[in-house]
Design an enzyme around this catalytic site. Structure first.
Site, PDB file in Angstrom:
ATOM      1  N   LYS A 163       3.154 -71.511  46.721  1.00  0.00           N
ATOM      2  CA  LYS A 163       4.140 -71.320  47.799  1.00  0.00           C
ATOM      3  C   LYS A 163       3.474 -70.709  49.032  1.00  0.00           C
ATOM      4  CE  LYS A 163       7.843 -71.112  44.432  1.00  0.00           C
ATOM      5  NZ  LYS A 163       8.720 -70.312  43.569  1.00  0.00           N
ATOM      6  N   GLN A 218      10.305 -63.920  42.403  1.00  0.00           N
ATOM      7  CA  GLN A 218       9.932 -64.951  41.435  1.00  0.00           C
ATOM      8  C   GLN A 218      10.544 -64.629  40.067  1.00  0.00           C
ATOM      9  OE1 GLN A 218       8.203 -67.807  42.252  1.00  0.00           O
ATOM     10  NE2 GLN A 218       8.523 -68.528  40.160  1.00  0.00           N
ATOM     11  N   ASP A 253      15.854 -68.585  48.175  1.00  0.00           N
ATOM     12  CA  ASP A 253      15.862 -69.223  46.863  1.00  0.00           C
ATOM     13  C   ASP A 253      17.291 -69.646  46.465  1.00  0.00           C
ATOM     14  OD1 ASP A 253      13.795 -69.992  45.313  1.00  0.00           O
ATOM     15  OD2 ASP A 253      13.574 -68.120  44.188  1.00  0.00           O
TER      16      ASP A 253
END
Ligand code: NAP
Length: 296
Positions: free
Chosen positions: A54, A98, A121
């Site tokens: 990412k 994450q 996200d």
């Protein structure tokens, strides 16, 4: 092979190029460079690989990315304090924690701490809740489900009135994809580990999205001729002919399904590349929201 290949790699590359262009235009206009902060807690090697990818993608798109790592024994307060600090940082437009978090941490509570406007996200409970409500729009859609929808739109798949079957009901893929398909006016059936006669249900599907995490689970003779197949699965299977000793396969038996389907995504090179492209797009969107712009 009868099916048309839906080339996620090429589609993702052109989307990444588009984001890069828009980032450059912002900077030329004197607007702030979009900034993404990532948070990893603990030592999960897969999480580290994903986060590294990412950051690399951000760099290529001209997006600033800042990585934060906390030890696996970090407390709930420590993780949430970091998130709050990032919420308050004007250079950071998107925050990505994450997942999965180490056992013992309350994942939902951490996600709830992320500012809605920085939830790139799309896993903040309010964003997910809005996804589930008719006529409400989340600020951000989770990257993998958004990638699935982008591929369907890009391949010209008619969704209104279509029978769509989603295999899997996870929070990160199956459930949000199902909600997005409902919003697109498909008639959606969700299958999971307790569903009876999955082959029979799939045989009725004009659109199939497979996200079960079982290598080559869906067989060719389950697919309705001409159906559109989006394979989200990424599974390692042993392969002695490869230097690595393994190869990646999806949740659909590609060779069999490609003889019957109208269009199909490969694994790798289908949904996978879209996930990162969508994260970049969401980060750009977050920067535009911070400008105070209306974002469609
Ligand atoms: P997950 O959290 O393990 O969820 C799997 C889902 O499949 C669950 O809903 C489970 O049902 C269902 N399931 C399991 N066995 C089944 C069976 N025999 N028959 C029917 N349903 C069954 O997995 P996930 O995180 O959604 O990921 C799914 C796949 O997508 C994995 O291969 C993963 O690597 C891949 N993935 C790819 C990307 C990408 O960027 N391309 C991103 C995320 C995930 P229950 O709910 O009843 O347990």
């Amino acid at each position: 092979m009868r099916a048309t290949l839906i080339d996620g790699k090429a589609i993702a590359e052109s989307l990444r190029e588009e984001v890069k262009q828009k980032v450059r235009e912002r900077i030329d206009k004197g607007l702030p460079t979009p900034g993404l902060a990532t948070v990893i807690v603990g030592e999960n090697p897969a999480s580290k690989v994903y986060v590294r990818m990412k950051h690399k993608a951000c760099q290529e798109a001209g997006i600033i990315s800042v990585g934060h790592e906390l030890p696996k024994d970090a407390t709930q307060d420590e993780v949430e304090d970091l998130v709050r600090k990032l919420n308050a940082d004007p250079k950071i437009h998107g925050i990505l924690v994450q997942l999965p978090l180490p056992a013992g941490l309350d994942e939902e509570h951490v996600l709830n701490t992320i500012s809605l406007q920085k939830d790139v996200d799309g896993f903040h409970p309010i964003n997910i809740g809005r996804l589930a409500q008719k006529g409400r729009e989340p600020l951000f859609i989770p990257a993998t489900p958004a990638g699935v929808m982008y591929l369907l739109e890009h391949s010209g798949t008619p969704l209104a009135g279509a029978n769509a079957v989603v295999l899997g009901r996870s929070n990160i893929v199956g459930m949000p994809v199902s909600l997005l398909l409902v919003s697109a006016n498909a008639t959606v059936t969700i299958c999971h580990s307790r569903t009876k006669d999955i082959p029979g249900i799939i045989r009725e599907a004009d659109v199939l999205v497979a996200a079960v995490g079982i290598p080559e689970y869906v067989r060719g003779d389950w697919i309705k001729p001409g159906a559109i197949v989006i394979d989200v699965g990424v599974n390692r299977v042993e392969d002695d002919t490869r230097k690595s000793g393994y190869r990646l396969v999806g949740d659909v038996n590609f060779d069999e399904a490609a003889e019957v389907a109208g269009a199909i995504t490969p694994v790798p090179g289908g949904v996978g590349p879209m996930t990162i492209a969508m994260l970049l797009r969401n980060t750009l969107r977050a920067a535009r929201l911070a400008d105070g712009n209306h974002v469609e």
